[in-house]
Design a protein around this motif. Structure first.
Motif, PDB file in Angstrom:
ATOM      1  N   ARG A   1       0.847  -1.193   0.000  1.00 13.00           N
ATOM      2  CA  ARG A   1       0.000   0.000   0.000  1.00 13.00           C
ATOM      3  C   ARG A   1       0.880   1.238   0.000  1.00 13.00           C
ATOM      4  O   ARG A   1       1.810   1.355   0.799  1.00 13.00           O
ATOM      5  CB  ARG A   1      -0.893  -0.006   1.241  1.00 13.00           C
ATOM      6  CG  ARG A   1      -1.958   1.073   1.239  1.00 13.00           C
ATOM      7  CD  ARG A   1      -2.865   0.923   2.455  1.00 13.00           C
ATOM      8  NE  ARG A   1      -4.026   1.784   2.352  1.00 13.00           N
ATOM      9  CZ  ARG A   1      -4.961   1.916   3.295  1.00 13.00           C
ATOM     10  NH1 ARG A   1      -4.862   1.201   4.409  1.00 13.00           N
ATOM     11  NH2 ARG A   1      -5.988   2.721   3.130  1.00 13.00           N
ATOM     12  N   MET A   2       0.557   2.163  -0.886  1.00  2.65           N
ATOM     13  CA  MET A   2       1.318   3.406  -0.980  1.00  2.65           C
ATOM     14  C   MET A   2       0.317   4.558  -1.092  1.00  2.65           C
ATOM     15  O   MET A   2      -0.215   4.851  -2.164  1.00  2.65           O
ATOM     16  CB  MET A   2       2.250   3.363  -2.198  1.00  2.65           C
ATOM     17  CG  MET A   2       3.155   4.577  -2.348  1.00  2.65           C
ATOM     18  SD  MET A   2       4.220   4.392  -3.817  1.00  2.65           S
ATOM     19  CE  MET A   2       4.908   6.057  -3.934  1.00  2.65           C
ATOM     20  N   SER A   3       0.031   5.181   0.045  1.00  2.00           N
ATOM     21  CA  SER A   3      -0.980   6.239   0.090  1.00  2.00           C
ATOM     22  C   SER A   3      -0.890   6.968   1.423  1.00  2.00           C
ATOM     23  O   SER A   3      -0.121   6.598   2.311  1.00  2.00           O
ATOM     24  CB  SER A   3      -2.389   5.643  -0.080  1.00  2.00           C
ATOM     25  OG  SER A   3      -2.673   4.740   0.996  1.00  2.00           O
ATOM     26  N   LYS A   4      -1.708   8.008   1.563  1.00  2.00           N
ATOM     27  CA  LYS A   4      -1.868   8.720   2.828  1.00  2.00           C
ATOM     28  C   LYS A   4      -3.353   8.749   3.166  1.00  2.00           C
ATOM     29  O   LYS A   4      -4.198   8.763   2.267  1.00  2.00           O
ATOM     30  CB  LYS A   4      -1.302  10.139   2.737  1.00  2.00           C
ATOM     31  CG  LYS A   4       0.204  10.187   2.589  1.00  2.00           C
ATOM     32  CD  LYS A   4       0.720  11.622   2.594  1.00  2.00           C
ATOM     33  CE  LYS A   4       2.249  11.649   2.502  1.00  2.00           C
ATOM     34  NZ  LYS A   4       2.774  13.041   2.539  1.00  2.00           N
ATOM     35  N   GLN A   5      -3.663   8.778   4.465  1.00  2.00           N
ATOM     36  CA  GLN A   5      -5.065   8.653   4.854  1.00  2.00           C
ATOM     37  C   GLN A   5      -5.364   9.418   6.137  1.00  2.00           C
ATOM     38  O   GLN A   5      -4.457   9.816   6.874  1.00  2.00           O
ATOM     39  CB  GLN A   5      -5.415   7.188   5.091  1.00  2.00           C
ATOM     40  CG  GLN A   5      -4.674   6.591   6.282  1.00  2.00           C
ATOM     41  CD  GLN A   5      -4.960   5.121   6.477  1.00  2.00           C
ATOM     42  OE1 GLN A   5      -4.916   4.338   5.531  1.00  2.00           O
ATOM     43  NE2 GLN A   5      -5.239   4.727   7.709  1.00  2.00           N
ATOM     44  N   VAL A   6      -6.652   9.613   6.379  1.00  2.00           N
ATOM     45  CA  VAL A   6      -7.118  10.184   7.642  1.00  2.00           C
ATOM     46  C   VAL A   6      -8.499   9.589   7.936  1.00  2.00           C
ATOM     47  O   VAL A   6      -9.264   9.279   7.008  1.00  2.00           O
ATOM     48  CB  VAL A   6      -7.199  11.730   7.563  1.00  2.00           C
ATOM     49  CG1 VAL A   6      -8.251  12.183   6.567  1.00  2.00           C
ATOM     50  CG2 VAL A   6      -7.471  12.330   8.939  1.00  2.00           C
TER      51      VAL A   6
ATOM     52  N   LYS B   1       2.230   6.454  -8.711  1.00  2.00           N
ATOM     53  CA  LYS B   1       2.559   5.088  -8.277  1.00  2.00           C
ATOM     54  C   LYS B   1       1.750   4.638  -7.068  1.00  2.00           C
ATOM     55  O   LYS B   1       1.868   3.493  -6.619  1.00  2.00           O
ATOM     56  CB  LYS B   1       4.055   4.929  -7.972  1.00  2.00           C
ATOM     57  CG  LYS B   1       4.974   5.099  -9.170  1.00  2.00           C
ATOM     58  CD  LYS B   1       6.410   4.781  -8.790  1.00  2.00           C
ATOM     59  CE  LYS B   1       7.342   4.914  -9.990  1.00  2.00           C
ATOM     60  NZ  LYS B   1       8.753   4.585  -9.621  1.00  2.00           N
ATOM     61  N   GLY B   2       0.935   5.533  -6.501  1.00  2.00           N
ATOM     62  CA  GLY B   2       0.108   5.160  -5.355  1.00  2.00           C
ATOM     63  C   GLY B   2      -0.840   4.036  -5.712  1.00  2.00           C
ATOM     64  O   GLY B   2      -1.471   4.045  -6.771  1.00  2.00           O
ATOM     65  N   HIS B   3      -0.957   3.052  -4.837  1.00  2.00           N
ATOM     66  CA  HIS B   3      -1.760   1.871  -5.119  1.00  2.00           C
ATOM     67  C   HIS B   3      -2.086   1.159  -3.813  1.00  2.00           C
ATOM     68  O   HIS B   3      -1.559   1.514  -2.751  1.00  2.00           O
ATOM     69  CB  HIS B   3      -0.976   0.906  -6.017  1.00  2.00           C
ATOM     70  CG  HIS B   3       0.218   0.326  -5.313  1.00  2.00           C
ATOM     71  ND1 HIS B   3       1.396   1.033  -5.151  1.00  2.00           N
ATOM     72  CD2 HIS B   3       0.420  -0.863  -4.682  1.00  2.00           C
ATOM     73  CE1 HIS B   3       2.266   0.308  -4.472  1.00  2.00           C
ATOM     74  NE2 HIS B   3       1.695  -0.856  -4.162  1.00  2.00           N
ATOM     75  N   TYR B   4      -2.930   0.140  -3.912  1.00  2.00           N
ATOM     76  CA  TYR B   4      -3.233  -0.738  -2.777  1.00  2.00           C
ATOM     77  C   TYR B   4      -3.475  -2.120  -3.354  1.00  2.00           C
ATOM     78  O   TYR B   4      -4.466  -2.348  -4.047  1.00  2.00           O
ATOM     79  CB  TYR B   4      -4.463  -0.232  -2.021  1.00  2.00           C
ATOM     80  CG  TYR B   4      -4.692  -0.857  -0.660  1.00  2.00           C
ATOM     81  CD1 TYR B   4      -3.871  -1.870  -0.160  1.00  2.00           C
ATOM     82  CD2 TYR B   4      -5.732  -0.418   0.141  1.00  2.00           C
ATOM     83  CE1 TYR B   4      -4.085  -2.418   1.086  1.00  2.00           C
ATOM     84  CE2 TYR B   4      -5.956  -0.963   1.406  1.00  2.00           C
ATOM     85  CZ  TYR B   4      -5.126  -1.961   1.872  1.00  2.00           C
ATOM     86  OH  TYR B   4      -5.347  -2.514   3.111  1.00  2.00           O
TER      87      TYR B   4
END
Length: 407
Positions: free
Chosen positions: A197-202, A245-248
């Motif tokens: 996983r390559m991302s940011k979250q809240v 390139k962000g993915h899950y």
């Protein structure tokens, strides 16, 4: 107490508990207004998808007016809703997430810590090939390496002593899982796209929010999916941002029902399982290229995780295009699926639909913003109903909010 008397006593207690459970008086807000009665009248619903291409329109009686649902797939059931959110609502949630502050996304391996490092010796020859080592690392550390990464690792560490690209039991003794993890962390730090996983979250919480926009969307969700508003308020809302390139990689949003393992809560995060009845995924912007939501085992005749791993179906970063079902992002669109079936007996959380295995394809150009709305239930219906009832009373009697511990 004699055995026979103990059995009769146990049966009596069980009968009292069952009677008490189903005589629970509860009021909920659903599509027909407020309905009250015993717990039996509250059951989890499923939108009738009928067949691929089926279209149905749901009047929402709010600023959107209506939402049109289109069935994209039936195994698993996946439904698309164009313009579920307005452009203004999408922008609002993106800004809300920015104001709250996003953090790097993490993944949680479902297996216990003492079972996480499992050697994937598929052919049973007591030697790990490069491919088998890849799968060992993937299953143990949630990192997706390529063959050249493994060979480079061997060269730099000297673990493959005879250079035959096979790791034997003897060679395994020269390094520990912790040593391997340390080397993998170096690789992922330099190449973050190799993590699953390559991302940011809240996280945003419907039950704690007094925000009017949030409240409007909650009501719309309840109306469209036909579930009580009080259940929707018990759900979680997560905003996620993906860059280039962000993915899950492929995963399930929920876990198999195991009565001996409790459902996770906001307070209980260990030695528990994720319990999410359904997923409503909102796209909060248009993506220039990439970022599809993919279901790599949709419509398969059978499903086996070992086979999925061996065929690299989990690795959507590299295998996205091979998925039989992909949904393209579009601002305001929602994608709906049910992680679980409904238990026929009590109308509550049933078996996991394993064909909901899904993930996010890599973003090739631009940025991708989504929001996950997870409708949560446990497999303890009465406990869930009591929480829902407390929300109903709080809304009608202006009682204090529920504490985090109660959630």
């Amino acid at each position: 107490m004699r055995t026979r008397d103990r059995c009769l006593f146990t049966l009596h207690i069980a009968a009292v508990l069952i009677f008490s459970a189903y005589s629970l008086d509860i009021c909920v807000t659903d599509n027909s207004g407020v309905r009250c009665g015993d717990g039996n009248h509250v059951r989890l619903t499923r939108i009738q998808g009928n067949e691929v291409g089926h279209v149905q329109k749901i009047d929402t009686n709010d600023t959107q007016g209506s939402v049109t649902l289109t069935t994209l797939n039936t195994k698993p059931l996946v439904i698309e809703a164009e313009s579920f959110l307005s452009p203004e609502e999408c922008d609002y949630f993106v800004q809300m997430a920015k104001d709250e502050g996003l953090k790097e996304s993490e993944t949680v391996l479902n297996q216990p810590e003492n079972q996480r490092f499992v050697l994937r010796d598929h052919d049973g020859n007591k030697k790990l090939s490069v491919r088998e080592m890849r799968h060992t690392i993937q299953g143990s550390f949630d990192v997706f390496l390529e063959d050249e990464d493994i060979l480079k690792l061997y060269k730099e560490t000297g673990w493959d002593k005879n250079g035959d690209e096979l790791i034997t039991n003897g060679e395994l003794k020269s390094f520990t899982p912790m040593m391997l993890q340390a080397e993998i962390q170096k690789i992922v730090k330099a190449n973050p796209e190799k993590h699953s996983r390559m991302s940011k979250q809240v996280w945003l919480y419907p039950d704690r929010s007094k925000d009017k926009v949030f409240a409007e969307v909650q009501k719309r969700v309840a109306k469209v999916v036909g579930l009580p508003l009080e259940l929707i308020k018990l759900s979680d809302f997560q905003v996620v941002s993906y860059g280039i390139k962000g993915h899950y990689n492929a995963h399930w949003d929920s876990a198999r029902v195991e009565p001996k393992v409790p459902c996770c809560t906001r307070e209980r995060t260990k030695q528990c399982r994720i319990c999410r009845y359904m997923t409503i995924l909102f796209y909060l912007n248009d993506v220039e290229e990439g970022g599809e939501t993919a279901f790599p085992v949709a419509n398969n005749s059978t499903l086996d995780y070992q086979t999925m791993m061996e065929k690299d179906l989990v690795d959507l970063y590299r295998k996205c295009e091979e998925s039989p079902l992909k949904v393209s992002p579009a601002k305001g669109k929602a994608v709906i699926w049910y992680n679980h079936f409904v238990d026929d007996a009590n109308g509550w959380l049933g078996p996991l639909d394993e064909f909901t295995f899904h993930g996010g394809c890599p973003v090739k150009n631009g940025v991708k913003w989504i929001a996950n709305f997870w409708v949560k239930t446990t497999d303890h219906k009465i406990k869930d109903l009591k929480k829902m009832q407390k929300f109903y009373k709080a809304s009608t009697e202006k009682q204090p909010k529920m504490s985090k511990e109660e959630l």
